[in-house]
Enzyme design. Structure first.
Site, PDB file in Angstrom:
ATOM      1  N   ASP A 224       0.867  -1.168   0.000  1.00 21.28           N
ATOM      2  CA  ASP A 224       0.000   0.000   0.000  1.00 21.28           C
ATOM      3  C   ASP A 224       0.916   1.232   0.000  1.00 21.28           C
ATOM      4  OD1 ASP A 224      -2.078   1.780   0.008  1.00 21.28           O
ATOM      5  OD2 ASP A 224      -3.185   0.782   1.610  1.00 21.28           O
TER       6      ASP A 224
HETATM    7  C1  BGC Z   1      -5.032   3.355   0.013  1.00 26.91           C
HETATM    8  C2  BGC Z   1      -5.121   2.400  -1.162  1.00 26.91           C
HETATM    9  C3  BGC Z   1      -4.886   3.158  -2.438  1.00 26.91           C
HETATM   10  C4  BGC Z   1      -3.532   3.852  -2.359  1.00 26.91           C
HETATM   11  C5  BGC Z   1      -3.191   4.632  -3.594  1.00 26.91           C
HETATM   12  C6  BGC Z   1      -3.774   4.181  -0.015  1.00 26.91           C
HETATM   13  O1  BGC Z   1      -3.789   5.184   0.943  1.00 26.91           O
HETATM   14  O2  BGC Z   1      -5.098   2.618   1.218  1.00 26.91           O
HETATM   15  O3  BGC Z   1      -6.391   1.780  -1.200  1.00 26.91           O
HETATM   16  O4  BGC Z   1      -4.949   2.284  -3.535  1.00 26.91           O
HETATM   17  O5  BGC Z   1      -3.554   4.757  -1.277  1.00 26.91           O
HETATM   18  O6  BGC Z   1      -4.015   5.742  -3.726  1.00 26.91           O
END
Ligand code: BGC
Length: 833
Positions: A224
């Site tokens: 993530d």
């Molecule tokens: C979120 C993800 C997301 C990523 C990119 C993160 O903060 O938890 O779900 O895909 O950011 O935007």
């Protein structure tokens, strides 16, 4: 192509470079092997595209809304639509779906999840992924694993007993891996498993053990965004790709760790091979020097406002709508309707999508007033806000602002660490004071503007700055803070809803020019870049909430029918924080009750993603749960109100009547751990365990017709037909359900099949009842149909932690079928040996 050989043949620096993003949304390319840049994008409400892609995206209803259709074919159509959007936007990997479960109704990302039920989540996710990946676009299933809480999401460790982990939280991920998903996202939080308490990005037993070795996942484990903490631990633990880049804990540090022998080169080669396989799967790799494939934009996907896209999004939003109540068949509205008072804060300002990383910019938001006028040409339609429900004022209108030189907008002076001006610019859009700073010398900006307001009444200017600031209004200090912030404000989404400071202007008749000077910090947010953010808002004089409610009530009493649209708003539902409670914001409950008193023909529309308490639900004649409906808000509302499309949604979660009843009140971390003491009793299973009665149960939804269930037969042979052929090896039995449309109009039913465990030997960890099959059927009035619903072997199995394997407990299972988890009309016994 032999991607393993290709990987091991690369020089070490190129291998290591490939393992960290080249930017926020892109991977590195290597021309020498014909590898072009692979691009990723959020998901799951649409495909946003990379930063700077100003083009709008199709904005879908929230994932829980689409789950409310219980329709795997529709999920597949969403997958195909998103693949088209990905192609149009040059995206190879869509960061969706979210298959974490809605463990507690207050969870901030509740709207982004599909359901509280693992089986429903699994079936829908598999259908979506199959369709998306068939078009050569990768899915990235997220967030692996036990990421059910937003509070302190980068810090906590989830503690779940292994049986629950396997049977409930891992189940959707396992099924999707088996279906061949190409990438998976390791969550921010940690997991306690096999004696290892580690963050998901470096959890060996989870990533190497279960995911790669046991399940045979051959795709890429992506961190993530900014989740990876440690170099060697993440490399050895099974993470393949650090996002975003450049920078982060790998790069040079990882190269050194390889040279020192702390990370074997085989481990690196395996990660590189996985990334190359992904690139090959999405058509980004030829393996031949200089032969870099261009992005395949040949299939010209329709624009998000094309008629076929709008039609699908309307169908989705309408089909997902759940009829919670419809006394005296008030709905659908007839063509003889003479006047509609459309009332409510959410009618005046629609809440079409939740906050956070899933955000997409829609090409349009279909206006409900226009759509209702078109659908009911004989009726007059009027709009009344009935009070605001948001605490914050509306965005500052840009036309009120001028720079010290008298030009429209705000003067921005870029300041270095000594306070010297190194650059200046002018911003004219006051609604989005969020801009990137490219010069590393710039640590603060000074924003100067004059706001021209007309005299009379109560005016207020609101400032919600992100991080350190000093704000002066007419030379008077309003707020000052030296607390500088960094990338954590992106991870916890606090940049979306920071603390507000209000300047109240004198209530007199003088027109005035208010001078604003604000020094704001540049937030250095690692791979998210350097940016400045300020929410600047203005409340102009107007009616009080009380006056607006009174005006709406008067309109309701003068109308044939009142349609009250209430719900949550961007202050309420977002990634980054959990809700403090399940209350409707503002005075919306009072609004509903007062409108109902004025007009008994009141229909309430709930515009929210996650449960809210509706204390008047059984007092109003009609209520629909309309979700966060996406761009086709207005068209879908008109379609369901008039019955042009039947609102055939069924709740994919439980709607509580009383917040005190909710089995998992919040699931917040305590001393760094999130415990799951309810075990396998997630969602409706918990309500059944405790014998509690919700406002509306899981699986509930009335539709516009009625259904009679007449027969059930359970055979232990797989069903015939294509679905059964595909799942023959895993299908243990088939439930054949006979039902008829007993109402006056054609309709759609979601037939649901639940299992109950053999009484002997007792297994206290098994839920009272669990969902094991469902099917969507359409029937004309009076028509009887029999539908075959396969029951998978896995639905009967339990995880034996001692034997570390699945077991099929023998005995007689009760198979129950009906309209919801509580409206069960038929039962049969099935002996399993
Ligand atoms: C979120 C993800 C997301 C990523 C990119 C993160 O903060 O938890 O779900 O895909 O950011 O935007």
């Amino acid at each position: 192509m032999d991607t393993a050989a290709l990987a091991s043949g690369l020089p070490l620096d190129e291998k290591i470079a490939l393992l960290t993003g080249a930017g926020t949304w892109v991977l590195h390319n290597i021309d020498a092997i014909g590898l072009r840049t692979v691009t990723v994008s959020d998901g799951p409400i649409g495909v946003r595209g990379v930063d700077g892609d100003g083009r709008p995206s199709a904005q879908l209803p929230a994932p829980s809304a689409t789950a409310a259709t219980w329709d795997v074919d529709l999920q597949a159509r969403i997958g195909t639509l998103m693949a088209g959007e990905a192609r149009r936007k040059g995206v190879d990997v869509v960061l969706a779906p979210v298959v974490n479960l809605q463990r507690s109704p207050v969870g901030g990302r509740h709207f982004e999840c599909l359901s509280e039920d693992p089986f429903l989540t699994t079936r829908l996710a598999v259908a979506f992924i199959d369709a998306l990946q068939q078009q050569g676009v990768a899915a990235c299933i997220k967030h692996f694993i036990a990421n059910e809480t937003e509070t302190d999401r980068t810090e906590y460790v989830s503690r779940i007993d292994e049986r629950t982990l396997r049977e409930v939280y891992l189940a959707p991920f396992e099924a999707v891996v088996e279906a061949g998903v190409w990438t998976i996202m390791a969550a921010y939080n940690g997991l306690s498993l096999e004696g290892v308490d580690a963050t998901a990005t470096e959890h060996g037993p989870l990533l190497n053990g279960i995911l790669k070795n046991e399940w045979g996942f051959d795709g890429v484990v992506i961190s993530d965004w900014l989740a990876t903490k440690n170099t060697v631990e993440a490399a050895l633990g099974g993470l393949d790709l650090v996002m975003p880049g450049p920078g982060g804990p790998w790069g040079e540090n990882l190269t050194q760790a390889v040279r020192d022998g702390r990370v074997p080169i085989d481990v690196i080669d395996d990660k590189v091979a996985r990334i190359l396989l992904l690139a090959e799967r999405v058509g980004a790799l030829t393996g031949t020097a200089g032969d870099v494939p261009a992005f395949d934009a040949t299939d010209a996907s329709p624009e998000p406002d094309a008629p076929e896209v709008r039609a699908l999004l309307t169908e989705l939003a309408a089909r997902s709508t759940v009829v919670l109540r419809n006394e005296g068949a008030l709905l659908p509205l007839g063509a003889d309707t003479t006047s509609v008072a459309l009332i409510g804060p959410n009618a005046a300002k629609l809440f079409t999508q939740g906050g956070g990383s899933a955000f997409v910019r829609a090409p349009l938001v279909a206006d409900p007033v226009a759509a209702l006028r078109a659908a009911l040409p004989a009726a007059s339609v009027s709009l009344h806000r009935g009070g605001v429900s948001e605490a914050g004022a509306p965005a500052m209108p840009s036309e009120l602002l001028s720079t010290p030189d008298g030009a429209p907008g705000m003067l921005i002076e870029h300041l270095d660490s000594h306070g010297a001006v190194v650059d200046t610019s002018v911003i004219t859009d006051a609604a989005h004071i969020w801009f990137d700073i490219l010069d590393p010398r710039v640590v603060d900006v000074r924003l100067t503007t004059d706001v021209s307001v007309a005299g009379g009444g109560h005016h207020a200017i609101e400032f919600a700055p992100v991080g350190a600031h000093r704000i002066e209004v007419d030379g008077v200090l309003l707020s000052e803070s030296g607390a500088r912030v960094g990338s954590e404000v992106v991870l916890n989404s606090s940049y979306a809803n920071p603390e507000t400071f209000t300047a109240t202007l004198p209530d007199d008749d003088a027109d005035r020019v208010v001078h604003i000077e604000a020094v704001l910090q540049v937030v250095q947010a690692d791979a998210y870049g350097d940016f400045v953010r300020l929410h600047l808002r203005y409340r102009e004089p107007g009616l009080s909430v009380e006056q607006e409610i009174a005006e709406a009530v008067a309109a309701a009493s003068a109308s044939d029918v009142a349609v009250v649209v209430i719900g949550t708003n961007p202050e309420t539902e977002s990634e980054g924080w959990d809700r403090p409670n399940l209350d409707l914001p503002g005075r919306q409950n009072e609004l509903v009750r007062r409108v109902l008193e004025a007009n008994p023909r009141t229909i309430v529309i709930v515009n929210a993603g996650a449960p809210v308490i509706l204390p008047w639900l059984d007092e109003v004649p009609a209520a629909l749960w309309w979700w966060l409906p996406g761009q086709e808000a207005g068209t879908s509302l008109a379609a369901v109100l008039t019955g042009a499309v039947e609102p055939s949604g069924r709740l994919p979660w439980t709607l509580p009547a009383d917040e005190a009843d909710v089995p998992v009140a919040n699931g917040l971390p305590v001393d760094g751990f999130v415990d799951y003491p309810e075990g396998t009793d997630v969602g409706h299973r918990g309500w059944d365990r405790h014998g509690l009665t919700p406002a509306r149960e899981f699986g509930y939804g009335l539709g516009y017709t009625t259904w009679e269930y007449s027969g059930i037969a359970v055979t232990d042979a797989p069903a015939s037909g294509a679905e059964a052929a595909a799942g023959a090896a895993t299908t243990l039995a088939t439930a054949s359900i006979t039902l008829a449309n007993s109402g006056p109009r054609a309709g759609r039913e979601v037939v649901q099949v639940y299992l109950e465990a053999p009484a002997e030997p007792a297994d206290p960890q098994r839920p009272v009842r669990w969902l094991a099959g469902f099917a969507v059927v359409d029937a004309e009035p009076g028509v009887e149909i029999t539908v075959d619903i396969p029951l998978a072997r896995r639905s009967f199995e339990i995880w034996s932690t001692d034997a570390a394997t699945w077991r099929l407990p023998a005995g007689t299972y009760r198979v129950v079928a009906g309209r919801s988890s509580r409206d069960l009309r038929l039962e049969a016994a099935l002996a399993v040996s």
